[in-house]
Design an enzyme around this catalytic site. Structure first.
Site, PDB file in Angstrom:
ATOM      1  N   ARG A  59       0.828  -1.215   0.000  1.00  0.00           N
ATOM      2  CA  ARG A  59       0.000   0.000   0.000  1.00  0.00           C
ATOM      3  C   ARG A  59       0.859   1.260   0.000  1.00  0.00           C
ATOM      4  O   ARG A  59       0.566   2.229   0.692  1.00  0.00           O
ATOM      5  CB  ARG A  59      -0.908   0.010   1.214  1.00  0.00           C
ATOM      6  CG  ARG A  59      -1.897  -1.129   1.233  1.00  0.00           C
ATOM      7  CD  ARG A  59      -2.809  -1.043   2.428  1.00  0.00           C
ATOM      8  NE  ARG A  59      -3.714  -2.175   2.473  1.00  0.00           N
ATOM      9  CZ  ARG A  59      -4.539  -2.388   3.465  1.00  0.00           C
ATOM     10  NH1 ARG A  59      -4.583  -1.564   4.496  1.00  0.00           N
ATOM     11  NH2 ARG A  59      -5.341  -3.437   3.439  1.00  0.00           N
ATOM     12  N   CYS A  60       1.894   1.259  -0.789  1.00  0.00           N
ATOM     13  CA  CYS A  60       2.870   2.349  -0.834  1.00  0.00           C
ATOM     14  C   CYS A  60       2.811   3.010  -2.211  1.00  0.00           C
ATOM     15  O   CYS A  60       2.486   2.355  -3.203  1.00  0.00           O
ATOM     16  CB  CYS A  60       4.265   1.762  -0.571  1.00  0.00           C
ATOM     17  SG  CYS A  60       5.636   2.913  -0.695  1.00  0.00           S
ATOM     18  N   GLY A  61       3.149   4.272  -2.254  1.00  0.00           N
ATOM     19  CA  GLY A  61       3.229   4.950  -3.544  1.00  0.00           C
ATOM     20  C   GLY A  61       4.266   4.321  -4.461  1.00  0.00           C
ATOM     21  O   GLY A  61       4.214   4.493  -5.679  1.00  0.00           O
TER      22      GLY A  61
END
Length: 191
Positions: A59-61
């Site tokens: 769930r990271c950019g």
């Protein structure tokens, strides 16, 4: 005659010690970790391979780096490249899932086939010993110290030496990363 027995022992030790040294795992590969399915993996099995070690998050950019990492793996695995993914929830709680959740996410969204491991800490007193070792080394271009964020990358050559460390925003297609991997892949173990 008295000197023959000690001399013979010395000769045997001299002849046998390189064989023992060749079998020993280099420091970076002397750790055991757990795969996503909970099986113990001895990192020494990767001796002779070039490793790209990455702490990952779903769930990271930077999560789209999975696509580039998988492409690198597919493109160069036959030449000896292995990408090792280590999920970590220390940065913005961006890897909250279970091992099963992580495996499903990686497979469904990025068709990941490179080895993935159980979620670990990469910084602090609970950091995995493997990462304690990696972050203690003054490795160019970044140097030593804490992992800054998800998707920081370490390159380990065929001899088990940590030869490079790249900031998280370094894309898998970055020219310096690709040049580093190509040079490591071109080397034979023991060179």
């Amino acid at each position: 005659m008295k000197w023959m027995l000690p001399a013979a022992c010395l000769l045997c030790c001299a002849l046998l010690s390189p064989a023992f040294a060749a079998d020993e795992a280099p420091a970076a590969l002397s750790f055991k970790v757990k795969s996503l399915d909970g099986k113990e993996v001895d990192l020494s099995q990767f001796k002779g391979k070039v490793l790209l070690v990455v702490n990952v998050a779903s769930r990271c950019g930077l999560t789209p780096h999975y696509e580039g990492l998988q492409a690198l793996y597919e493109e160069s695995k036959d030449d000896g490249l292995v990408v090792l993914g280590f999920p970590c929830n220390q940065f913005g709680k961006q890897e909250p899932g279970t091992s099963a959740d992580i495996a499903t996410f990686c497979s469904d969204n990025y068709s990941v086939t490179f080895p993935m491991f159980e979620k670990i800490d990469v910084n602090g007193e609970n950091a995995a010993p493997f990462y304690q070792h990696l972050t203690s080394l003054k490795t160019p271009p970044k140097g030593d110290g804490k992992v800054a964020w998800n998707f920081e990358k370490f390159v380990i050559d065929r001899n088990g030496e940590v030869i490079a460390r790249f900031e998280p925003r370094t894309k898998p297609s970055d020219p310096l990363l690709l040049k580093t991997l190509a040079a490591a892949l071109a080397e034979k173990a023991g060179e």
